[in-house]
Design a protein around this motif. Structure first.
Motif, PDB file in Angstrom:
ATOM      1  N   ILE A  41       0.832  -1.191   0.000  1.00 28.12           N
ATOM      2  CA  ILE A  41       0.000   0.000   0.000  1.00 28.12           C
ATOM      3  C   ILE A  41       0.872   1.248   0.000  1.00 28.12           C
ATOM      4  CG2 ILE A  41      -1.931  -1.110   1.195  1.00 28.12           C
ATOM      5  CD1 ILE A  41      -0.907   0.232   3.787  1.00 28.12           C
ATOM      6  N   LYS A  42       0.248   2.371  -0.279  1.00 28.71           N
ATOM      7  CA  LYS A  42       0.927   3.668  -0.176  1.00 28.71           C
ATOM      8  C   LYS A  42       0.323   4.411   1.003  1.00 28.71           C
ATOM      9  CE  LYS A  42       3.338   7.339  -1.316  1.00 28.71           C
ATOM     10  NZ  LYS A  42       3.068   8.101  -2.529  1.00 28.71           N
ATOM     11  N   THR A  43       1.148   4.793   1.952  1.00 26.95           N
ATOM     12  CA  THR A  43       0.665   5.495   3.134  1.00 26.95           C
ATOM     13  C   THR A  43       0.922   6.989   2.997  1.00 26.95           C
ATOM     14  OG1 THR A  43       2.771   5.185   4.274  1.00 26.95           O
ATOM     15  CG2 THR A  43       1.061   3.521   4.640  1.00 26.95           C
ATOM     16  N   GLN A  44       0.084   7.745   3.674  1.00 22.57           N
ATOM     17  CA  GLN A  44       0.294   9.189   3.751  1.00 22.57           C
ATOM     18  C   GLN A  44      -0.104   9.608   5.155  1.00 22.57           C
ATOM     19  OE1 GLN A  44      -1.663  11.576   0.809  1.00 22.57           O
ATOM     20  NE2 GLN A  44      -1.307  13.479   1.922  1.00 22.57           N
ATOM     21  N   GLY A  45       0.881   9.866   5.999  1.00 24.56           N
ATOM     22  CA  GLY A  45       0.592  10.138   7.402  1.00 24.56           C
ATOM     23  C   GLY A  45       0.009   8.889   8.036  1.00 24.56           C
ATOM     24  N   ASP A  46      -1.186   9.039   8.622  1.00 28.63           N
ATOM     25  CA  ASP A  46      -1.827   7.889   9.256  1.00 28.63           C
ATOM     26  C   ASP A  46      -2.863   7.254   8.349  1.00 28.63           C
ATOM     27  OD1 ASP A  46      -3.608   9.952   9.288  1.00 28.63           O
ATOM     28  OD2 ASP A  46      -4.355   9.569  11.319  1.00 28.63           O
ATOM     29  N   LEU A  47      -2.818   7.620   7.062  1.00 30.66           N
ATOM     30  CA  LEU A  47      -3.797   7.095   6.113  1.00 30.66           C
ATOM     31  C   LEU A  47      -3.125   6.170   5.122  1.00 30.66           C
ATOM     32  CD1 LEU A  47      -5.831  10.304   5.224  1.00 30.66           C
ATOM     33  CD2 LEU A  47      -6.388   8.573   6.907  1.00 30.66           C
ATOM     34  N   TRP A  48      -3.913   5.326   4.525  1.00 30.68           N
ATOM     35  CA  TRP A  48      -3.441   4.564   3.368  1.00 30.68           C
ATOM     36  C   TRP A  48      -4.434   4.817   2.266  1.00 30.68           C
ATOM     37  CZ3 TRP A  48      -5.571   0.191   0.827  1.00 30.68           C
ATOM     38  CH2 TRP A  48      -6.813  -0.187   1.321  1.00 30.68           C
ATOM     39  N   TYR A  49      -3.958   4.817   1.021  1.00 29.52           N
ATOM     40  CA  TYR A  49      -4.860   5.017  -0.091  1.00 29.52           C
ATOM     41  C   TYR A  49      -5.731   3.784  -0.278  1.00 29.52           C
ATOM     42  CZ  TYR A  49      -2.367   9.241  -1.261  1.00 29.52           C
ATOM     43  OH  TYR A  49      -1.824  10.496  -1.214  1.00 29.52           O
ATOM     44  N   SER A  50      -6.918   3.976  -0.792  1.00 28.86           N
ATOM     45  CA  SER A  50      -7.962   2.946  -0.799  1.00 28.86           C
ATOM     46  C   SER A  50      -7.569   1.688  -1.559  1.00 28.86           C
ATOM     47  CB  SER A  50      -9.234   3.510  -1.422  1.00 28.86           C
ATOM     48  OG  SER A  50      -9.042   3.729  -2.801  1.00 28.86           O
ATOM     49  N   ALA A  51      -8.321   0.613  -1.316  1.00 27.49           N
ATOM     50  CA  ALA A  51      -8.038  -0.677  -1.949  1.00 27.49           C
ATOM     51  C   ALA A  51      -8.060  -0.568  -3.471  1.00 27.49           C
ATOM     52  CB  ALA A  51      -9.047  -1.720  -1.476  1.00 27.49           C
ATOM     53  N   ALA A  52      -8.875   0.353  -3.995  1.00 29.64           N
ATOM     54  CA  ALA A  52      -8.954   0.535  -5.445  1.00 29.64           C
ATOM     55  C   ALA A  52      -7.625   1.050  -5.987  1.00 29.64           C
ATOM     56  CB  ALA A  52     -10.075   1.498  -5.801  1.00 29.64           C
ATOM     57  N   GLU A  53      -6.852   1.729  -5.134  1.00 34.85           N
ATOM     58  CA  GLU A  53      -5.562   2.277  -5.535  1.00 34.85           C
ATOM     59  C   GLU A  53      -4.412   1.493  -4.896  1.00 34.85           C
ATOM     60  OE1 GLU A  53      -7.498   6.711  -5.449  1.00 34.85           O
ATOM     61  OE2 GLU A  53      -5.411   6.502  -4.890  1.00 34.85           O
ATOM     62  N   GLN A  54      -4.734   0.321  -4.391  1.00 35.28           N
ATOM     63  CA  GLN A  54      -3.723  -0.549  -3.793  1.00 35.28           C
ATOM     64  C   GLN A  54      -2.656  -0.859  -4.850  1.00 35.28           C
ATOM     65  OE1 GLN A  54      -5.045  -3.364  -0.577  1.00 35.28           O
ATOM     66  NE2 GLN A  54      -4.761  -4.788  -2.233  1.00 35.28           N
ATOM     67  N   ILE A  55      -1.411  -0.807  -4.449  1.00 34.93           N
ATOM     68  CA  ILE A  55      -0.323  -0.970  -5.413  1.00 34.93           C
ATOM     69  C   ILE A  55      -0.297  -2.364  -6.018  1.00 34.93           C
ATOM     70  CG2 ILE A  55       2.179  -0.794  -5.752  1.00 34.93           C
ATOM     71  CD1 ILE A  55       0.594   1.819  -5.108  1.00 34.93           C
ATOM     72  N   GLY A  56      -0.563  -3.363  -5.208  1.00 35.07           N
ATOM     73  CA  GLY A  56      -0.554  -4.734  -5.708  1.00 35.07           C
ATOM     74  C   GLY A  56      -0.037  -5.689  -4.655  1.00 35.07           C
ATOM     75  N   ALA A  57       0.198  -6.904  -5.064  1.00 33.70           N
ATOM     76  CA  ALA A  57       0.691  -7.935  -4.154  1.00 33.70           C
ATOM     77  C   ALA A  57       1.946  -8.557  -4.743  1.00 33.70           C
ATOM     78  CB  ALA A  57      -0.371  -9.010  -3.930  1.00 33.70           C
ATOM     79  N   PRO A  58       2.919  -8.897  -3.908  1.00 35.75           N
ATOM     80  CA  PRO A  58       4.090  -9.617  -4.397  1.00 35.75           C
ATOM     81  C   PRO A  58       3.676 -10.941  -5.026  1.00 35.75           C
ATOM     82  CG  PRO A  58       4.462  -8.789  -2.178  1.00 35.75           C
ATOM     83  CD  PRO A  58       3.005  -8.598  -2.471  1.00 35.75           C
ATOM     84  N   ASP A  59       4.545 -11.486  -5.835  1.00 33.98           N
ATOM     85  CA  ASP A  59       4.290 -12.776  -6.480  1.00 33.98           C
ATOM     86  C   ASP A  59       4.582 -13.882  -5.471  1.00 33.98           C
ATOM     87  OD1 ASP A  59       4.107 -15.000  -8.073  1.00 33.98           O
ATOM     88  OD2 ASP A  59       5.176 -14.134  -9.751  1.00 33.98           O
ATOM     89  N   TRP A  60       3.532 -14.516  -4.967  1.00 40.13           N
ATOM     90  CA  TRP A  60       3.689 -15.634  -4.043  1.00 40.13           C
ATOM     91  C   TRP A  60       2.554 -16.622  -4.271  1.00 40.13           C
ATOM     92  CZ3 TRP A  60      -0.779 -15.518  -1.391  1.00 40.13           C
ATOM     93  CH2 TRP A  60      -1.362 -14.281  -1.097  1.00 40.13           C
ATOM     94  N   SER A  61       2.720 -17.849  -3.804  1.00 39.44           N
ATOM     95  CA  SER A  61       1.669 -18.858  -3.966  1.00 39.44           C
ATOM     96  C   SER A  61       0.966 -19.115  -2.640  1.00 39.44           C
ATOM     97  CB  SER A  61       2.255 -20.168  -4.509  1.00 39.44           C
ATOM     98  OG  SER A  61       3.322 -20.621  -3.690  1.00 39.44           O
ATOM     99  N   VAL A  62       1.739 -19.355  -1.579  1.00 40.29           N
ATOM    100  CA  VAL A  62       1.165 -19.633  -0.260  1.00 40.29           C
ATOM    101  C   VAL A  62       2.017 -18.948   0.810  1.00 40.29           C
ATOM    102  CG1 VAL A  62       0.605 -21.405   1.442  1.00 40.29           C
ATOM    103  CG2 VAL A  62       0.233 -21.874  -0.973  1.00 40.29           C
ATOM    104  N   LEU A  63       1.352 -18.291   1.753  1.00 40.97           N
ATOM    105  CA  LEU A  63       2.045 -17.693   2.889  1.00 40.97           C
ATOM    106  C   LEU A  63       1.406 -18.191   4.182  1.00 40.97           C
ATOM    107  CD1 LEU A  63       2.383 -13.950   1.755  1.00 40.97           C
ATOM    108  CD2 LEU A  63       4.145 -15.716   1.691  1.00 40.97           C
ATOM    109  N   LYS A  64       2.234 -18.500   5.167  1.00 41.24           N
ATOM    110  CA  LYS A  64       1.726 -18.955   6.462  1.00 41.24           C
ATOM    111  C   LYS A  64       1.229 -17.770   7.275  1.00 41.24           C
ATOM    112  CE  LYS A  64       3.061 -21.394  10.705  1.00 41.24           C
ATOM    113  NZ  LYS A  64       4.179 -22.009  11.463  1.00 41.24           N
ATOM    114  N   VAL A  65       0.045 -17.927   7.854  1.00 33.29           N
ATOM    115  CA  VAL A  65      -0.565 -16.872   8.667  1.00 33.29           C
ATOM    116  C   VAL A  65      -0.635 -17.337  10.124  1.00 33.29           C
ATOM    117  CG1 VAL A  65      -2.618 -15.446   9.055  1.00 33.29           C
ATOM    118  CG2 VAL A  65      -1.933 -16.045   6.711  1.00 33.29           C
TER     119      VAL A  65
END
Length: 242
Positions: A41-65
């Motif tokens: 995401i792109k942050t500005q102060g205590d805000l982040w720009y909306s999901a519609a303007e989300q930069i993207g996701a790294p290339d991955w297949s599975v991540l442990k949560v």
């Protein structure tokens, strides 16, 4: 001269009002929506720009949560209540600070910072890495605070594994695995009321290529020899290019 000054102010007024309105719109949208786990995401102060303007996701297949079941305190409950109110939803969780029992929420986290750093530096993520190196406002979302019905809590807390996956359309899904049982959740199905991110610390490999050396949480400092601003790596080591 005063007349010219007043004229300039009248000309600039619409631009200033438009800029203020744009900021308020971004702020309102940011307060009503939250990013997905594992995205940039792109942050500005205590805000982040909306999901519609989300930069993207790294290339991955599975991540442990990793999943934690945590009791609400005043701060986290206030965040939750405000989010529900802004979304125009009914607050179904009662909280009283004077009572010993506190309702619970879930914190979903990507804790393998070494694995994430290696993933971000692989060839498949060259484009994303180059993009985010241009501005230290870009962050990786590594945690979400969510609520689920009390009856669904054991599904998460007693699961053999919780994973972040991508479906056939590239949508990010949370997959809860318990034996042969698997249940998928889109983040839009969960009541997200908070997020946590990591910043990138930049350095160079032995070939002087720009790489991500570390991921740090909010409030932490980059280790010695690495930088929040990727431009400082090239600036401090420019002599190596000659």
């Amino acid at each position: 001269m005063k007349h010219i000054g007043r004229t300039i102010m009248w000309l600039l007024a619409p631009l200033l009002l438009n800029s203020c309105s744009s900021y308020k719109a971004h702020k309102q949208e940011a307060l009503l929506s939250f990013p997905e786990l594992g995205t940039v995401i792109k942050t500005q102060g205590d805000l982040w720009y909306s999901a519609a303007e989300q930069i993207g996701a790294p290339d991955w297949s599975v991540l442990k949560v990793e999943v934690q079941r945590l009791p609400f305190n005043k701060v986290r409950y206030t965040d939750y209540a405000k989010t529900v109110q802004r979304a125009g939803k009914i607050n179904s969780i009662a909280y009283n600070d004077s009572l010993p029992y506190k309702p619970k929420y879930l914190r979903l986290q990507l804790l393998d910072k070494l694995g994430l750093t290696q993933l971000l530096n692989n060839k498949a993520n060259n484009g994303l890495r180059s993009y985010v190196s241009k501005d230290d406002g870009y962050k990786l979302v590594t945690g979400l605070d969510v609520t689920v019905p009390e009856t669904e809590m054991p599904t998460f807390t007693q699961a053999e594994a919780v994973q972040l996956q991508k479906d056939e359309f590239g949508n990010i899904v949370l997959v809860v695995i318990n034996g042969e049982f698997e249940k998928q959740y889109f983040f839009s199905e969960l009541q997200v009321f908070g997020y946590h991110y990591n910043s990138f610390c930049w350095g160079e490999d032995r070939y002087h290529n720009l790489i991500i050396e570390n991921l740090i949480s909010e409030g932490e400092k980059c280790p010695k020899g690495t930088y929040l601003k990727a431009s400082k790596v090239n600036g401090d080591k420019a002599y190596l290019k000659f």
